[in-house]
Design an enzyme around this catalytic site. Sequence first.
Site, mmCIF file in Angstrom:
data_model
loop_
_atom_site.group_PDB
_atom_site.id
_atom_site.type_symbol
_atom_site.label_atom_id
_atom_site.label_comp_id
_atom_site.label_asym_id
_atom_site.label_seq_id
_atom_site.Cartn_x
_atom_site.Cartn_y
_atom_site.Cartn_z
ATOM 1 N N ASN A 8 40.966 31.543 3.562
ATOM 2 C CA ASN A 8 40.885 31.248 2.134
ATOM 3 C C ASN A 8 42.132 31.746 1.416
ATOM 4 O OD1 ASN A 8 38.290 29.965 1.776
ATOM 5 N ND2 ASN A 8 37.380 31.922 2.359
ATOM 6 N N ASN A 9 43.058 32.346 2.174
ATOM 7 C CA ASN A 9 44.282 32.893 1.616
ATOM 8 C C ASN A 9 45.305 31.763 1.457
ATOM 9 O OD1 ASN A 9 46.871 34.096 1.339
ATOM 10 N ND2 ASN A 9 46.103 35.996 2.246
ATOM 11 N N ASN A 11 48.248 31.790 0.207
ATOM 12 C CA ASN A 11 49.604 32.179 0.598
ATOM 13 C C ASN A 11 49.813 31.971 2.095
ATOM 14 O OD1 ASN A 11 50.662 33.218 -1.956
ATOM 15 N ND2 ASN A 11 49.129 34.819 -1.733
ATOM 16 N N LYS A 12 48.839 32.399 2.891
ATOM 17 C CA LYS A 12 48.921 32.211 4.345
ATOM 18 C C LYS A 12 48.942 30.727 4.694
ATOM 19 C CE LYS A 12 46.228 36.004 6.303
ATOM 20 N NZ LYS A 12 45.083 36.266 7.177
ATOM 21 N N ASP A 68 44.188 37.154 12.156
ATOM 22 C CA ASP A 68 43.990 38.414 11.462
ATOM 23 C C ASP A 68 45.282 39.192 11.645
ATOM 24 O OD1 ASP A 68 42.670 40.194 9.824
ATOM 25 O OD2 ASP A 68 41.611 41.201 11.445
ATOM 26 N N PHE A 148 53.553 38.390 -0.260
ATOM 27 C CA PHE A 148 52.234 38.876 -0.665
ATOM 28 C C PHE A 148 51.866 40.072 0.194
ATOM 29 C CE2 PHE A 148 51.740 35.671 2.578
ATOM 30 C CZ PHE A 148 50.737 36.133 3.410
ATOM 31 N N LYS A 171 61.803 34.561 6.083
ATOM 32 C CA LYS A 171 60.697 35.401 6.552
ATOM 33 C C LYS A 171 60.003 34.778 7.759
ATOM 34 C CE LYS A 171 56.189 37.169 5.212
ATOM 35 N NZ LYS A 171 55.109 37.116 4.242
ATOM 36 N N HIS A 176 55.820 38.437 11.931
ATOM 37 C CA HIS A 176 54.719 38.505 12.887
ATOM 38 C C HIS A 176 53.945 37.188 12.913
ATOM 39 C CE1 HIS A 176 53.936 39.800 8.853
ATOM 40 N NE2 HIS A 176 52.658 39.485 8.983
ATOM 41 N N ARG A 177 53.607 36.674 11.731
ATOM 42 C CA ARG A 177 52.852 35.416 11.654
ATOM 43 C C ARG A 177 53.710 34.262 12.149
ATOM 44 N NH1 ARG A 177 51.207 35.946 6.972
ATOM 45 N NH2 ARG A 177 49.318 37.023 7.537
#
Length: 192
Positions: A8-9, A11-12, A68, A148, A171, A176-177
Amino acid sequence: MKLVFATNNLNKLKEVQEMLPNSIQLLSLKDIHCYDEIDETETTLEGNAQLKADYITKKFGFNCFADDTGLEVESLDGKPGVYSARFAGEPSNSENNMQKLILDLEAKTNRKAQFRTAISLNINDNKFLFEGICKGEISTSKQGEKGFGYDPIFKPKGFNQSFAEMTSKEKNKISHRGIAIQKLVEFLSNYK
């Protein structure tokens, strides 16, 4: 290929959409009319990612991935880790989390930290796990307006700027993502 990202994020979601090839149609939870709050009750990043992916696949029948992410600080024995989003308590608040972390590190000389993302993919009744790590350190104060979460106080190794001072493109190359998503994309590109 249609794939649900169980978050639900927003930004992600935006960050991940920028990294995926056009051949993958990314669906949000809103797109599949899922308004459920999926509680992260596991004690590991991998466990929470799997829990969310399993929930969507079981309830809605979609191929799905979930992530996560945790910030692991060396001198705090890996904390906040799996509890990063609610480090300063409920409700989740990035500003409070950053202030608590800066305060907890005030007397520490070791400010080494790493962001770690675990992605769980459920596709055609198979499960796969991907991980991305970005090492760096926690700054003593916030720097930058972008990003964020803990981005304003996290400086990746080899850089003089925080994640919040970088463009999303900069970024995503080193985060990491970004690393975990790249592994996911490479896997999906070769998946039959």
